[in-house]
Scaffold this motif. Sequence first.
Motif, PDB file in Angstrom:
ATOM      1  N   MET A 185     -18.031  83.207  30.106  1.00  0.00           N
ATOM      2  CA  MET A 185     -17.094  82.921  29.023  1.00  0.00           C
ATOM      3  C   MET A 185     -15.921  82.098  29.561  1.00  0.00           C
ATOM      4  SD  MET A 185     -18.598  84.691  26.635  1.00  0.00           S
ATOM      5  CE  MET A 185     -17.328  84.662  25.388  1.00  0.00           C
ATOM      6  N   ILE A 186     -15.848  80.842  29.141  1.00  0.00           N
ATOM      7  CA  ILE A 186     -14.786  79.951  29.588  1.00  0.00           C
ATOM      8  C   ILE A 186     -13.736  79.841  28.493  1.00  0.00           C
ATOM      9  CG2 ILE A 186     -14.230  77.623  30.372  1.00  0.00           C
ATOM     10  CD1 ILE A 186     -17.216  77.380  31.173  1.00  0.00           C
ATOM     11  N   THR A 187     -12.503  80.142  28.844  1.00  0.00           N
ATOM     12  CA  THR A 187     -11.387  79.955  27.925  1.00  0.00           C
ATOM     13  C   THR A 187     -10.538  78.807  28.449  1.00  0.00           C
ATOM     14  OG1 THR A 187     -11.347  82.312  27.370  1.00  0.00           O
ATOM     15  CG2 THR A 187      -9.384  81.022  26.836  1.00  0.00           C
ATOM     16  N   THR A 188     -10.365  77.786  27.640  1.00  0.00           N
ATOM     17  CA  THR A 188      -9.557  76.644  28.075  1.00  0.00           C
ATOM     18  C   THR A 188      -8.098  76.848  27.681  1.00  0.00           C
ATOM     19  OG1 THR A 188     -10.051  75.419  26.043  1.00  0.00           O
ATOM     20  CG2 THR A 188     -11.514  75.079  27.918  1.00  0.00           C
ATOM     21  N   LYS A 189      -7.234  76.111  28.317  1.00  0.00           N
ATOM     22  CA  LYS A 189      -5.798  76.273  28.112  1.00  0.00           C
ATOM     23  C   LYS A 189      -5.396  75.824  26.706  1.00  0.00           C
ATOM     24  CE  LYS A 189      -4.840  75.691  33.027  1.00  0.00           C
ATOM     25  NZ  LYS A 189      -4.274  74.828  34.088  1.00  0.00           N
ATOM     26  N   SER A 190      -4.437  76.558  26.145  1.00  0.00           N
ATOM     27  CA  SER A 190      -4.036  76.308  24.763  1.00  0.00           C
ATOM     28  C   SER A 190      -2.612  75.791  24.625  1.00  0.00           C
ATOM     29  CB  SER A 190      -4.164  77.600  23.949  1.00  0.00           C
ATOM     30  OG  SER A 190      -3.323  78.611  24.483  1.00  0.00           O
ATOM     31  N   GLY A 191      -1.836  75.788  25.712  1.00  0.00           N
ATOM     32  CA  GLY A 191      -0.472  75.273  25.646  1.00  0.00           C
ATOM     33  C   GLY A 191       0.581  76.329  25.393  1.00  0.00           C
ATOM     34  N   LYS A 192       0.183  77.579  25.256  1.00  0.00           N
ATOM     35  CA  LYS A 192       1.169  78.624  25.018  1.00  0.00           C
ATOM     36  C   LYS A 192       1.975  78.869  26.287  1.00  0.00           C
ATOM     37  CE  LYS A 192      -1.590  80.966  21.488  1.00  0.00           C
ATOM     38  NZ  LYS A 192      -2.277  82.209  21.086  1.00  0.00           N
ATOM     39  N   ASN A 193       3.297  78.891  26.142  1.00  0.00           N
ATOM     40  CA  ASN A 193       4.155  79.231  27.274  1.00  0.00           C
ATOM     41  C   ASN A 193       5.327  80.063  26.791  1.00  0.00           C
ATOM     42  OD1 ASN A 193       6.335  77.327  26.494  1.00  0.00           O
ATOM     43  ND2 ASN A 193       4.822  75.751  27.052  1.00  0.00           N
ATOM     44  N   LYS A 194       6.026  80.610  27.719  1.00  0.00           N
ATOM     45  CA  LYS A 194       7.048  81.606  27.393  1.00  0.00           C
ATOM     46  C   LYS A 194       8.317  80.996  26.805  1.00  0.00           C
ATOM     47  CE  LYS A 194       5.469  84.821  30.972  1.00  0.00           C
ATOM     48  NZ  LYS A 194       5.846  85.536  32.213  1.00  0.00           N
ATOM     49  N   ASN A 195       8.743  79.855  27.342  1.00  0.00           N
ATOM     50  CA  ASN A 195      10.053  79.346  26.933  1.00  0.00           C
ATOM     51  C   ASN A 195       9.996  78.367  25.766  1.00  0.00           C
ATOM     52  OD1 ASN A 195       9.071  76.982  28.095  1.00  0.00           O
ATOM     53  ND2 ASN A 195      10.143  77.357  30.040  1.00  0.00           N
ATOM     54  N   GLY A 196       8.820  77.954  25.365  1.00  0.00           N
ATOM     55  CA  GLY A 196       8.691  77.076  24.211  1.00  0.00           C
ATOM     56  C   GLY A 196       9.043  75.637  24.470  1.00  0.00           C
ATOM     57  N   LYS A 197       9.384  75.279  25.694  1.00  0.00           N
ATOM     58  CA  LYS A 197       9.753  73.906  26.012  1.00  0.00           C
ATOM     59  C   LYS A 197       8.506  73.057  26.256  1.00  0.00           C
ATOM     60  CE  LYS A 197      14.153  75.153  28.201  1.00  0.00           C
ATOM     61  NZ  LYS A 197      14.957  75.075  29.457  1.00  0.00           N
ATOM     62  N   ILE A 198       8.698  71.746  26.172  1.00  0.00           N
ATOM     63  CA  ILE A 198       7.619  70.834  26.518  1.00  0.00           C
ATOM     64  C   ILE A 198       7.436  70.849  28.037  1.00  0.00           C
ATOM     65  CG2 ILE A 198       6.892  68.418  26.571  1.00  0.00           C
ATOM     66  CD1 ILE A 198       8.314  68.012  23.946  1.00  0.00           C
ATOM     67  N   ARG A 199       6.190  71.017  28.469  1.00  0.00           N
ATOM     68  CA  ARG A 199       5.918  71.044  29.899  1.00  0.00           C
ATOM     69  C   ARG A 199       4.857  69.997  30.229  1.00  0.00           C
ATOM     70  NH1 ARG A 199       4.144  76.464  33.049  1.00  0.00           N
ATOM     71  NH2 ARG A 199       2.190  76.122  31.900  1.00  0.00           N
ATOM     72  N   VAL A 200       5.137  69.230  31.251  1.00  0.00           N
ATOM     73  CA  VAL A 200       4.214  68.199  31.715  1.00  0.00           C
ATOM     74  C   VAL A 200       3.728  68.598  33.101  1.00  0.00           C
ATOM     75  CG1 VAL A 200       3.908  65.767  32.293  1.00  0.00           C
ATOM     76  CG2 VAL A 200       5.420  66.424  30.402  1.00  0.00           C
TER      77      VAL A 200
END
Length: 992
Positions: A185-200
């Motif tokens: 079962m592969i789960t890919t990243k969804s972009g959820k993060n703790k601080n809500g800021k844009i992260r690159v």
Amino acid sequence: MQKRTQQIILLAALGLVSVTNLQAQSKKAKLDSVRNIDEVVVTALGIKRQDKSLGYVAEKVSSEEFEKSQNNNWAQALEGKVAGLKIQTAGAGPLGSSKITLRGSISMNLDNNEALIVVDGVPLGGTNTGTGNAAYGAGSGGDLPVDYGNNFNSINPDDIENVTILKGATASALYGSRGANGAIMITTKSGKNKNGKIRVTLNSSTSFDTVLKWPDWQYEYGQGTLAKNKDGQFYYSYGASADGVSTGGTSSAFGPKFDGQYYFQYDPTVEGQSLERQLWRPYKDNVKGFWQMGTTYSNSISIESSNDKTSFRTSLSAVNNTWMMPNTGFDRFNYALSFDHKLSKKLRVATKFAYNYTKSDNLPSTGYNNQSISYFMIFQNPNVDLAWYEPIWKKDKYQVDQIHPFSTFIDNPYLIAYEMLNGVDKKLITGNITATYNFNNNFEMMLRSGIEITDEERTTKRPYSSANYLQGYYREQYIKNSEYNTDLLFTYKNNFGKWGVSASAGGNIRANEYVLNDYRAIGLRVPGIYQLTNAISLNTRIAQPNDKETNSVYGLASFNYDNLWFVDFTARNDWSSTLPKANRSYFYPSVATSLILSDVLKMKSKSWNYWKLRASWSQVGNDTQPYKLQQFYNTSDFVGSAENIANFQNPNLKPEMNQNIEAGMDFSFFKNRLTYNVTVYQNSTKDQVVNVPSLIETGYSTRTINAGEVRNRGIEMTLNAIPVKNKNFQWNVTANWSMNKNRIMSLPAEFQGEPYTMGSVGGVVFFNAVVGGSLGDMYGYKLQYAPDGQVIFGSDGLTAKSTEIEYVGNAYAKWRGGLQNAFKYKNFSLSFSFDGQYGGRVYSQSHHKMSEQGKLTHTLVGRDNPNGTIVGVGVVQNPDGSFSQNTKAVTLTSYYADYYRRANVETNSFDASYLKLREANITFYFPKQIVQSLNMSDLSLSLFGRNLWMWTKFPLFDPEAATLNDSSITPGVEIGQLPTARTVGIQLNAKF
């Protein structure tokens, strides 16, 4: 105080703390690492569950394992890290198709034992299309297999959030027949993060590949066959000369010893015999020098952000690979998008989309055939300079006549690399859209639809004068494979006092469409022009459908009492288009339970934290391939014609049934710094779909029936420990061990005690099923032995020949294990992992041929004997039945050709045990003050390596050998294996 002292002594005895840190740890309990027993894992259908509630094993591997050592194939990062998991590759080039099995093989169909790959809740079809050619093709005049890679290999490792391995059929029962062998079962990243800021996030790596292990070639004797000149001396002559008749046409290396003498040899300046005698010398780099350092450049960028309603992530990655064989490699481009938005308090919509583009102008052919580089390596002689081949074409014969001065059957290696091209242009689209509607706090509905679409174009180019295509050859293949999955799932959750209830019910519609168009130009009118319009003869295979549809309904009911006792019930019914109307509906249930015994007995303490018992039972059905029910005609190579299939179909097929039972325990000690789990299991598969011989009078060679039972029993163990942890230093250890025993319980009555041949390779190694035997049992011819164990020779001085094939060994290991260590000190981390296996056998076609030709060092035995003869060590049988010592001398060429003949599977088979330093990584994390000054959140630099070291008794490239036959990966047999790469690299990771 006394109790605490006892705990400290016990911790020290187990090596879980260093003595110097005992006092600090007793005062700072907050530094103790606590394994999250309530960890959430992804189970079948993408349903998230607490690990403690599961009655089966679900092992989770985090994204760090895939990120820290970049790999062209993410799946190989799992090797040695999960008990019971085996990743088998064919060793056939840079794209590295993988065959993943969990808990061994359960089906007599060797292609029907792989785990299901599921990405974000949607299964991947996994259909591979081969070239239609076998690995052993010497003298066949045909082509070879090419490894074009699996679809799931194309996943960008930087996009993976985690992987959960569902090992048993119970764990993956809700996936139906395809889940019978477990699921990844592969789960890919969804972009959820703790601080809500844009992260690159930027990730860049460069790695270098070199050959891990070479065969032990000899460079003491050159080309020849023990020929003597008029003076009775061994000699060499390329073409007839004053020294004697030509000896330069042989591929054997039983010629004169390199001792400063001069002979007439090949001269590339005249493309023939040298005008004068030249120094007789070895060229020790005449095989290794062909191979180069491979390079892989990988760059990826991702942007992600989230808030209380929306999460978003998009990523781009590019991989450029130049492989170790000249003019081979690939380019890969990945784009991924994840978007999740809460439209209202009740409705949430999420979508994930991935586009993969893989292009290669040339991928290497593999196998034993004139057109493979493996064939050239086998036949290359010690006295032949590799540079002689570099011009490729003879003078004034460009694209018409190649340079291959020693045999027209041995193609020029540079012709193979630069003219015999296997190109691919592949586009892969995967994705899904999911809508979740919460009617209330207890009741929700989920609708998910997923796709997997493959559009692939392949080209095959073969120039003039190649051994198998004297007038050239060109092929175009167009492959379209589409799979559509739609799930509707209703879920109800509630608590009634101490009882918790969760129930889900739904259905699935799965449709698979596959089309292959194949065009072949047999001979080219104009050399070097690769177009179908340039064909002397054009063969066209009309596209044939290969479609399949399965409809399903399923349900899951979960109960728990006070978070102490958990019980799951599942049920599924499938309707498969590949089965007859009377049998196409099949039902299978499962039940699993777990009990948190440490809570029930209230036995928690500082030294004992957790004790869980679990058990499960399931029955899973399995259908078969399309078009097994009715007779039909295949298209033939001749335009407008058709041919009857050789197999008599069965209109009354039933589904295979797999029954799985497993039980286990999970423990946690010392504030969860030591965890251990053990599982025992049994799988039994009945009513297997097999082909049995048919009477020739029927017009068919085989017929399809349901019969046979196979049973697997095994044990798996995993240990996790944190021996040391303080403010500046931490040491983590993970170990796993597994053993699987396979037994064939019954076979079709038609065999009447005779073995059932499930498959064969090269016409010498047979995988026979015998009642009481195991899947993977290898049969072939062996030596004959006297009662005291000595080899029996005949009156001719050669080995006595058996008339019956015998059991040689099993392709699968007796047990497998892995060990990982990870250290972290301040801003540095160091990790390395070992894994290996004990037992298993590998038959080597390359070893046979190089031994027969005197190319390996073990064939130096007897070279100094007078007249080039040798006496085999063993006995001969006398007329009265007694035995006496063998004294008959035979020529070295006869002895080695006989003792290591291709049919003698025993003398060319070896122990497949190995131990590998699979991975190593050292990372420096830049201090916060530097990172912040650069407006970054994280910055790290890593050195990594894979396959850095190996111990094995296997004499060729790698004991993890397997053969790529068409599209099938067959373990236990090496047929023209390509070298395994040792990889070292550097990686920079930056987050903004």
